[in-house]
Design a protein around this motif. Structure first.
Motif, PDB file in Angstrom:
ATOM      1  N   MET A   1     -33.792  11.552  39.244  1.00 54.53           N
ATOM      2  CA  MET A   1     -33.692  11.439  40.687  1.00 54.53           C
ATOM      3  C   MET A   1     -33.522  12.819  41.290  1.00 54.53           C
ATOM      4  O   MET A   1     -32.822  13.658  40.766  1.00 54.53           O
ATOM      5  N   SER A   2     -34.172  13.070  42.408  1.00 53.13           N
ATOM      6  CA  SER A   2     -34.113  14.369  43.060  1.00 53.13           C
ATOM      7  C   SER A   2     -33.447  14.231  44.420  1.00 53.13           C
ATOM      8  O   SER A   2     -33.568  13.210  45.084  1.00 53.13           O
ATOM      9  N   ASN A   3     -32.742  15.270  44.823  1.00 49.43           N
ATOM     10  CA  ASN A   3     -32.137  15.249  46.148  1.00 49.43           C
ATOM     11  C   ASN A   3     -32.880  16.152  47.116  1.00 49.43           C
ATOM     12  O   ASN A   3     -32.340  16.590  48.123  1.00 49.43           O
ATOM     13  N   THR A   4     -34.140  16.434  46.775  1.00 51.44           N
ATOM     14  CA  THR A   4     -35.015  17.185  47.670  1.00 51.44           C
ATOM     15  C   THR A   4     -36.399  16.542  47.677  1.00 51.44           C
ATOM     16  O   THR A   4     -36.757  15.798  46.767  1.00 51.44           O
ATOM     17  N   MET A   5     -37.141  16.849  48.716  1.00 51.22           N
ATOM     18  CA  MET A   5     -38.537  16.416  48.789  1.00 51.22           C
ATOM     19  C   MET A   5     -39.339  17.559  49.388  1.00 51.22           C
ATOM     20  O   MET A   5     -38.780  18.454  50.012  1.00 51.22           O
ATOM     21  N   GLU A   6     -40.650  17.538  49.168  1.00 56.39           N
ATOM     22  CA  GLU A   6     -41.502  18.632  49.622  1.00 56.39           C
ATOM     23  C   GLU A   6     -42.681  18.083  50.411  1.00 56.39           C
ATOM     24  O   GLU A   6     -43.260  17.048  50.068  1.00 56.39           O
ATOM     25  N   TYR A   7     -43.028  18.796  51.476  1.00 57.73           N
ATOM     26  CA  TYR A   7     -44.164  18.415  52.323  1.00 57.73           C
ATOM     27  C   TYR A   7     -44.682  19.666  53.013  1.00 57.73           C
ATOM     28  O   TYR A   7     -43.910  20.395  53.645  1.00 57.73           O
ATOM     29  N   LYS A   8     -45.972  19.936  52.847  1.00 56.92           N
ATOM     30  CA  LYS A   8     -46.632  21.082  53.476  1.00 56.92           C
ATOM     31  C   LYS A   8     -45.896  22.399  53.210  1.00 56.92           C
ATOM     32  O   LYS A   8     -45.817  23.269  54.063  1.00 56.92           O
ATOM     33  N   TYR A  10     -42.701  22.817  52.731  1.00 55.15           N
ATOM     34  CA  TYR A  10     -41.316  22.804  53.183  1.00 55.15           C
ATOM     35  C   TYR A  10     -40.494  21.890  52.288  1.00 55.15           C
ATOM     36  O   TYR A  10     -40.969  20.830  51.875  1.00 55.15           O
ATOM     37  N   LEU A  11     -39.264  22.299  51.993  1.00 51.04           N
ATOM     38  CA  LEU A  11     -38.352  21.494  51.199  1.00 51.04           C
ATOM     39  C   LEU A  11     -37.337  20.836  52.124  1.00 51.04           C
ATOM     40  O   LEU A  11     -36.795  21.484  53.016  1.00 51.04           O
ATOM     41  N   GLY A  12     -37.094  19.569  51.878  1.00 53.64           N
ATOM     42  CA  GLY A  12     -36.117  18.843  52.672  1.00 53.64           C
ATOM     43  C   GLY A  12     -35.031  18.263  51.800  1.00 53.64           C
ATOM     44  O   GLY A  12     -35.285  17.832  50.681  1.00 53.64           O
ATOM     45  N   SER A  13     -33.813  18.256  52.317  1.00 60.31           N
ATOM     46  CA  SER A  13     -32.694  17.690  51.578  1.00 60.31           C
ATOM     47  C   SER A  13     -32.639  16.180  51.775  1.00 60.31           C
ATOM     48  O   SER A  13     -33.201  15.643  52.734  1.00 60.31           O
ATOM     49  N   VAL A  14     -31.966  15.517  50.843  1.00 61.08           N
ATOM     50  CA  VAL A  14     -31.749  14.072  50.914  1.00 61.08           C
ATOM     51  C   VAL A  14     -30.246  13.849  50.790  1.00 61.08           C
ATOM     52  O   VAL A  14     -29.651  14.203  49.776  1.00 61.08           O
ATOM     53  N   GLU A  15     -29.649  13.289  51.819  1.00 65.70           N
ATOM     54  CA  GLU A  15     -28.206  13.043  51.830  1.00 65.70           C
ATOM     55  C   GLU A  15     -27.946  11.616  52.289  1.00 65.70           C
ATOM     56  O   GLU A  15     -28.821  10.982  52.878  1.00 65.70           O
ATOM     57  N   PHE A  16     -26.736  11.150  52.036  1.00 68.80           N
ATOM     58  CA  PHE A  16     -26.379   9.784  52.400  1.00 68.80           C
ATOM     59  C   PHE A  16     -25.039   9.768  53.101  1.00 68.80           C
ATOM     60  O   PHE A  16     -24.078  10.373  52.638  1.00 68.80           O
ATOM     61  N   SER A  17     -24.982   9.075  54.226  1.00 73.59           N
ATOM     62  CA  SER A  17     -23.730   8.864  54.946  1.00 73.59           C
ATOM     63  C   SER A  17     -23.292   7.424  54.705  1.00 73.59           C
ATOM     64  O   SER A  17     -23.907   6.485  55.226  1.00 73.59           O
ATOM     65  N   GLU A  18     -22.245   7.265  53.908  1.00 78.33           N
ATOM     66  CA  GLU A  18     -21.761   5.914  53.618  1.00 78.33           C
ATOM     67  C   GLU A  18     -21.243   5.205  54.870  1.00 78.33           C
ATOM     68  O   GLU A  18     -21.600   4.044  55.106  1.00 78.33           O
ATOM     69  N   GLU A  65     -45.595  31.890  65.054  1.00 75.32           N
ATOM     70  CA  GLU A  65     -45.812  31.690  63.620  1.00 75.32           C
ATOM     71  C   GLU A  65     -44.649  30.872  63.049  1.00 75.32           C
ATOM     72  O   GLU A  65     -43.490  31.245  63.205  1.00 75.32           O
ATOM     73  N   PRO A  66     -44.924  29.736  62.411  1.00 81.84           N
ATOM     74  CA  PRO A  66     -43.831  28.934  61.845  1.00 81.84           C
ATOM     75  C   PRO A  66     -43.131  29.674  60.708  1.00 81.84           C
ATOM     76  O   PRO A  66     -43.769  30.420  59.965  1.00 81.84           O
ATOM     77  N   GLU A  67     -41.835  29.475  60.617  1.00 82.67           N
ATOM     78  CA  GLU A  67     -41.086  30.059  59.506  1.00 82.67           C
ATOM     79  C   GLU A  67     -41.538  29.408  58.208  1.00 82.67           C
ATOM     80  O   GLU A  67     -41.847  28.220  58.181  1.00 82.67           O
ATOM     81  N   ARG A  68     -41.568  30.187  57.166  1.00 84.73           N
ATOM     82  CA  ARG A  68     -41.879  29.669  55.835  1.00 84.73           C
ATOM     83  C   ARG A  68     -40.705  29.992  54.930  1.00 84.73           C
ATOM     84  O   ARG A  68     -40.238  31.132  54.880  1.00 84.73           O
ATOM     85  N   ALA A  69     -40.247  29.015  54.235  1.00 87.97           N
ATOM     86  CA  ALA A  69     -39.157  29.219  53.287  1.00 87.97           C
ATOM     87  C   ALA A  69     -39.719  29.781  51.986  1.00 87.97           C
ATOM     88  O   ALA A  69     -40.860  29.515  51.639  1.00 87.97           O
ATOM     89  N   TYR A  70     -38.914  30.513  51.323  1.00 89.93           N
ATOM     90  CA  TYR A  70     -39.237  30.988  49.978  1.00 89.93           C
ATOM     91  C   TYR A  70     -40.570  31.722  49.940  1.00 89.93           C
ATOM     92  O   TYR A  70     -41.502  31.337  49.258  1.00 89.93           O
ATOM     93  N   LYS A  71     -40.639  32.809  50.714  1.00 84.88           N
ATOM     94  CA  LYS A  71     -41.858  33.606  50.815  1.00 84.88           C
ATOM     95  C   LYS A  71     -42.078  34.495  49.595  1.00 84.88           C
ATOM     96  O   LYS A  71     -43.114  35.096  49.450  1.00 84.88           O
TER      97      LYS A  71
END
Length: 113
Positions: A1-8, A10-18, A65-71
């Motif tokens: 299981m991963s707590n991140t996802m990627e799209y175009k 960009y990396l996104g976090s996955v969190e849960f609010s109980e 220009e959009p920011e790019r992570a991890y250049k």
């Protein structure tokens, strides 16, 4: 299981609010605050994709220009003594300091996985 996802790229976090019974996250590695949420995994992924698409559309509309992570470029602050030792070690191995740092990080990441 991963707590991140990627799209175009960009990396996104996955969190849960109980308390809220809600999944949420934010795009990582950029200064802009790009957040999303969903009540299911599918809704979270859709929210992430929509948030990234909206960010890219907003940047295009504003001509920015959009920011790019991890250049592939980042600054690291270390002690002067460690800097000196790293430079000397790199020279002894006939490597540039950048190559030495890249190689060292690669070894550490591979050892972790």
């Amino acid at each position: 299981m991963s707590n991140t996802m990627e799209y175009k790229g960009y990396l996104g976090s996955v969190e849960f609010s109980e308390p809220d019974a809600l999944l949420f996250g934010k795009v990582m590695g950029v200064r802009a605050l790009i957040s999303y949420e969903g009540e299911s995994a599918r809704a979270l992924v859709e929210g992430f994709h929509a948030a990234v698409d909206e960010y890219l559309e907003l940047c295009a509309a504003e001509g920015v220009e959009p920011e790019r992570a991890y250049k592939g470029s980042f600054n690291v602050r270390i002690s002067p003594e460690l800097h000196k030792q790293a430079a000397l070690t790199a020279m002894a191995q006939q490597m540039s300091l950048n190559s030495f740092v890249e190689h060292s990080i690669q070894e550490a990441v591979l050892a972790r996985n």
